[in-house]
Design a protein around this motif. Structure first.
Motif, PDB file in Angstrom:
ATOM      1  N   GLU A  32       0.842  -1.197   0.000  1.00  0.00           N
ATOM      2  CA  GLU A  32       0.000   0.000   0.000  1.00  0.00           C
ATOM      3  C   GLU A  32       0.879   1.249   0.000  1.00  0.00           C
ATOM      4  OE1 GLU A  32      -3.357   0.962  -0.021  1.00  0.00           O
ATOM      5  OE2 GLU A  32      -3.598  -1.055  -0.801  1.00  0.00           O
ATOM      6  N   ASP A  33       1.618   1.444  -1.086  1.00  0.00           N
ATOM      7  CA  ASP A  33       2.445   2.630  -1.180  1.00  0.00           C
ATOM      8  C   ASP A  33       1.762   3.673  -2.063  1.00  0.00           C
ATOM      9  OD1 ASP A  33       2.724   1.370  -3.595  1.00  0.00           O
ATOM     10  OD2 ASP A  33       4.901   1.483  -3.671  1.00  0.00           O
ATOM     11  N   VAL A  34       2.400   4.799  -2.228  1.00  0.00           N
ATOM     12  CA  VAL A  34       1.818   5.894  -3.002  1.00  0.00           C
ATOM     13  C   VAL A  34       1.579   5.466  -4.449  1.00  0.00           C
ATOM     14  CG1 VAL A  34       2.267   8.206  -3.910  1.00  0.00           C
ATOM     15  CG2 VAL A  34       2.839   7.681  -1.563  1.00  0.00           C
ATOM     16  N   SER A  36       0.979   2.517  -5.747  1.00  0.00           N
ATOM     17  CA  SER A  36      -0.169   1.611  -5.913  1.00  0.00           C
ATOM     18  C   SER A  36      -1.488   2.363  -5.749  1.00  0.00           C
ATOM     19  CB  SER A  36      -0.086   0.440  -4.934  1.00  0.00           C
ATOM     20  OG  SER A  36      -0.194   0.883  -3.606  1.00  0.00           O
ATOM     21  N   ARG A  37      -1.529   3.360  -4.871  1.00  0.00           N
ATOM     22  CA  ARG A  37      -2.750   4.151  -4.699  1.00  0.00           C
ATOM     23  C   ARG A  37      -3.032   5.003  -5.939  1.00  0.00           C
ATOM     24  NH1 ARG A  37      -2.722   6.120   1.615  1.00  0.00           N
ATOM     25  NH2 ARG A  37      -2.812   4.011   2.476  1.00  0.00           N
ATOM     26  N   ALA A  40      -4.206   2.770  -8.816  1.00  0.00           N
ATOM     27  CA  ALA A  40      -5.605   2.358  -8.668  1.00  0.00           C
ATOM     28  C   ALA A  40      -6.572   3.396  -9.235  1.00  0.00           C
ATOM     29  CB  ALA A  40      -5.919   2.104  -7.192  1.00  0.00           C
ATOM     30  N   LEU A  41      -6.109   4.625  -9.398  1.00  0.00           N
ATOM     31  CA  LEU A  41      -6.960   5.689  -9.947  1.00  0.00           C
ATOM     32  C   LEU A  41      -7.068   5.614 -11.470  1.00  0.00           C
ATOM     33  CD1 LEU A  41      -5.601   8.640  -7.783  1.00  0.00           C
ATOM     34  CD2 LEU A  41      -7.762   7.416  -7.477  1.00  0.00           C
ATOM     35  N   PRO A  60      -7.518   8.796   2.743  1.00  0.00           N
ATOM     36  CA  PRO A  60      -6.246   8.075   2.738  1.00  0.00           C
ATOM     37  C   PRO A  60      -5.110   8.818   2.051  1.00  0.00           C
ATOM     38  CG  PRO A  60      -7.768   7.082   1.175  1.00  0.00           C
ATOM     39  CD  PRO A  60      -8.539   8.116   1.943  1.00  0.00           C
ATOM     40  N   LEU A  61      -5.416   9.698   1.113  1.00  0.00           N
ATOM     41  CA  LEU A  61      -4.368  10.468   0.437  1.00  0.00           C
ATOM     42  C   LEU A  61      -4.052  11.776   1.163  1.00  0.00           C
ATOM     43  CD1 LEU A  61      -5.421   9.909  -3.282  1.00  0.00           C
ATOM     44  CD2 LEU A  61      -3.633   8.745  -1.996  1.00  0.00           C
TER      45      LEU A  61
END
Length: 181
Positions: A32-34, A36-37, A40-41, A60-61
């Motif tokens: 769950e790093d930046v 991967s976040r 996901a967008l 979360p951001l």
């Protein structure tokens, strides 16, 4: 007595080495790093306007609810990246991040850029080609060199009033983001 102290010292030294190795290796195993976040967008080669966080909801951001954000991922292996468009006449900033989430470039409209955003993102090989005038780019393009091919850009707009957030989000969605062909 001396033998016990040597064993104790060796245990503390070995424990310290193991502790440091684990701490330094931990980021490589994080899922769950930046990056991967952002991935996901689904913001590859297009701007994605992030939803404004509502009070009391998860954030979360860690976005500021008074600002409007857009993110775009670019793979420089496919060619130099570009982020361009016209932004509203209010405060805005842009930051380019590497895969690890570290800022490699940042600027605001207060740096004399005005309302027009024309940012080119190049890797080292592309920058050399640009210096040798083997790449043709638009005049006035602000050049940023990235040490890595995988980058993402985050554009922030600060609307002067909350009622203007939708108009500012629309302006962000109109940005051009992707690779220069």
């Amino acid at each position: 007595m001396i033998r016990t102290l040597l064993w104790l010292l060796a245990g503390v030294l070995l424990g310290g080495i193991i502790h440091i190795v684990v701490i330094l290796a931990l980021p490589y195993f994080a899922t769950e790093d930046v990056w991967s976040r952002v991935a996901a967008l689904e913001a590859v080669d297009k701007p994605v306007v992030l939803p404004v966080p509502k009070p009391g909801e998860p954030n979360p951001l860690r976005l500021d609810p008074d600002m409007v954000y857009a993110v775009c991922q670019v793979n420089l292996a496919d060619g130099p990246g570009v982020l361009s468009g016209t932004l509203p006449d209010a405060f805005w900033s842009i930051a380019v991040y590497n895969r690890a989430g570290a800022v490699i470039y940042s600027t605001t409209n207060r740096d004399g850029v005005g309302q027009n955003l024309d940012l080119g993102i190049f890797n080292a090989a592309q920058t050399r080609l640009l210096a040798q005038q083997q790449l043709d780019v638009a005049e006035g393009l602000l050049i940023v060199e990235s040490p890595q091919n995988n980058v993402f850009a985050l554009v922030r707009l600060a609307p002067p009033h909350p009622a203007m957030q939708a108009r500012y989000a629309d302006a962000l969605s109109q940005l051009e983001c992707g690779n220069i062909q």
